[in-house]
Scaffold this motif. Structure first.
Motif, short mmCIF file in Angstrom:
data_model
loop_
_atom_site.label_atom_id
_atom_site.label_comp_id
_atom_site.label_asym_id
_atom_site.label_seq_id
_atom_site.Cartn_x
_atom_site.Cartn_y
_atom_site.Cartn_z
N PRO A 1 -72.51 -57.90 -61.36
CA PRO A 1 -73.24 -58.49 -60.22
C PRO A 1 -72.44 -58.37 -58.93
O PRO A 1 -71.21 -58.38 -58.93
N GLY A 2 -73.15 -58.27 -57.81
CA GLY A 2 -72.49 -58.28 -56.50
C GLY A 2 -71.72 -57.00 -56.21
O GLY A 2 -71.79 -56.02 -56.94
N THR A 3 -70.96 -57.04 -55.13
CA THR A 3 -70.09 -55.92 -54.77
C THR A 3 -68.85 -55.96 -55.65
O THR A 3 -68.17 -56.98 -55.72
N ARG A 4 -68.54 -54.83 -56.30
CA ARG A 4 -67.48 -54.86 -57.30
C ARG A 4 -66.47 -53.73 -57.10
O ARG A 4 -66.81 -52.64 -56.61
N MET A 5 -65.26 -54.00 -57.51
CA MET A 5 -64.24 -52.98 -57.69
C MET A 5 -64.20 -52.65 -59.18
O MET A 5 -63.99 -53.54 -60.01
N THR A 6 -64.47 -51.39 -59.50
CA THR A 6 -64.43 -50.97 -60.91
C THR A 6 -63.21 -50.10 -61.14
O THR A 6 -63.03 -49.09 -60.47
N VAL A 7 -62.40 -50.50 -62.10
CA VAL A 7 -61.17 -49.80 -62.43
C VAL A 7 -61.38 -49.09 -63.77
O VAL A 7 -61.65 -49.74 -64.78
N PHE A 8 -61.27 -47.77 -63.76
CA PHE A 8 -61.46 -46.98 -64.97
C PHE A 8 -60.11 -46.73 -65.64
O PHE A 8 -59.26 -46.04 -65.08
N MET A 9 -59.95 -47.30 -66.82
CA MET A 9 -58.69 -47.18 -67.55
C MET A 9 -58.70 -45.94 -68.44
O MET A 9 -59.73 -45.56 -69.00
N SER A 10 -57.55 -45.32 -68.59
CA SER A 10 -57.42 -44.16 -69.48
C SER A 10 -57.09 -44.61 -70.89
O SER A 10 -56.41 -45.61 -71.10
N PHE A 49 -65.61 -60.14 -52.26
CA PHE A 49 -66.15 -60.43 -53.58
C PHE A 49 -66.84 -61.80 -53.61
O PHE A 49 -67.93 -61.95 -54.16
N LYS A 50 -66.20 -62.78 -53.02
CA LYS A 50 -66.77 -64.13 -53.03
C LYS A 50 -68.05 -64.18 -52.22
O LYS A 50 -69.03 -64.83 -52.63
N ALA A 51 -68.08 -63.48 -51.08
CA ALA A 51 -69.25 -63.52 -50.20
C ALA A 51 -70.46 -62.84 -50.85
O ALA A 51 -71.61 -63.23 -50.61
N THR A 52 -70.21 -61.83 -51.68
CA THR A 52 -71.31 -61.07 -52.29
C THR A 52 -71.54 -61.46 -53.75
O THR A 52 -72.37 -60.84 -54.43
N HIS A 53 -70.81 -62.46 -54.23
CA HIS A 53 -70.88 -62.88 -55.64
C HIS A 53 -70.53 -61.70 -56.56
O HIS A 53 -71.11 -61.53 -57.63
N GLY A 54 -69.57 -60.89 -56.09
CA GLY A 54 -69.10 -59.77 -56.88
C GLY A 54 -67.76 -60.06 -57.53
O GLY A 54 -67.45 -61.21 -57.83
N GLY A 55 -66.96 -59.00 -57.72
CA GLY A 55 -65.67 -59.21 -58.36
C GLY A 55 -65.07 -57.91 -58.85
O GLY A 55 -65.39 -56.83 -58.36
N ILE A 56 -64.22 -58.02 -59.85
CA ILE A 56 -63.52 -56.86 -60.40
C ILE A 56 -63.99 -56.59 -61.83
O ILE A 56 -64.16 -57.52 -62.63
#
Length: 226
Positions: A1-10, A49-56
């Motif tokens: 949900p929201g604006t997110r940072m997505t970290v792709f792990m190897s 993240f807080k403003a858009t209800h997003g996260g990591i």
């Protein structure tokens, strides 16, 4: 949900026939990132993240291949008030301690099959750890979005879908919805580029009727389906 940072792990222990990112299978192919640098990056975007209800979100590969790193970033994120999401197959269930689960707000859990034999055919792995991980999340009151990849002739059997639904039922009220993801061929060029034999070379995606039938099956168990 929201604006997110997505970290792709190897790194990934499974070899799913429909994998879109075979370039993430080997951990050594990834880029080294220090823990402090990752935490600072989350901190930089915390207000957004807080403003858009997003996260990591940690994804993969398989995010549970590197539990110490992921859990430490999640713990720091929670201290900042940032929403955390783990995208996983759950196959490495016991890589996560109960304490690590505390810092997960949402889990995108891939239930790739309800039948153990089909699961092994699809992934090369075993099904039970995914069930165990989902039940551990549910016991902690964590929210789960189940994802199921629909492949004609492989995962679309009525009995298999019913078994997936019953697994989801074992997660109780933690399941907010089920995402039925139709198979597609967007990952095929990566298999070719890496010169890995692609098992679904000529596989077609599911028909509209197939997608509707599977959606209705899950809904008959009381689930919201997307």
């Amino acid at each position: 949900p929201g604006t997110r940072m997505t970290v792709f792990m190897s790194g990934c222990p499974l070899r799913c026939q429909y994998c879109q990112n075979p370039d993430t299978w080997k951990m050594r192919d990834g880029k080294p990132v220090f823990l402090d640098a990752m935490i600072k990056k989350v901190e930089r975007y915390a207000d957004l993240f807080k403003a858009t209800h997003g996260g990591i979100t940690f994804s993969g590969g398989e995010s549970m291949m590197q539990p110490a790193f992921v859990s430490r970033v999640f713990h720091a994120a929670k201290q900042m008030g940032v929403h955390t999401c783990l995208d996983t197959s759950g196959f490495l269930n016991r890589n996560y301690t109960d304490e690590m689960l505390d810092d997960i707000d949402l889990c995108l859990l891939d239930v790739k099959s309800g039948d153990p034999d089909i699961y092994e055919k699809v992934t090369g792995g075993v099904l039970q750890p995914t069930i165990d991980f989902g039940q551990r999340l549910a016991a902690k009151g964590k929210k789960i979005w189940v994802r199921f990849v629909l492949v004609p002739g492989l995962t679309d059997g009525e009995e298999n879908v019913d078994k997936v639904a019953r697994i989801c039922q074992s997660f109780g009220d933690s399941v907010e919805h089920i995402d039925v993801l139709p198979f597609h061929q967007l990952g095929r060029p990566k298999w070719h580029e890496m010169r890995i034999p692609y098992p679904l070379e000529d596989q077609k995606g599911p028909s509209r009727a197939c997608k509707e039938r599977v959606k209705e099956q899950f809904e008959s168990y009381g689930f919201t389906v997307y």
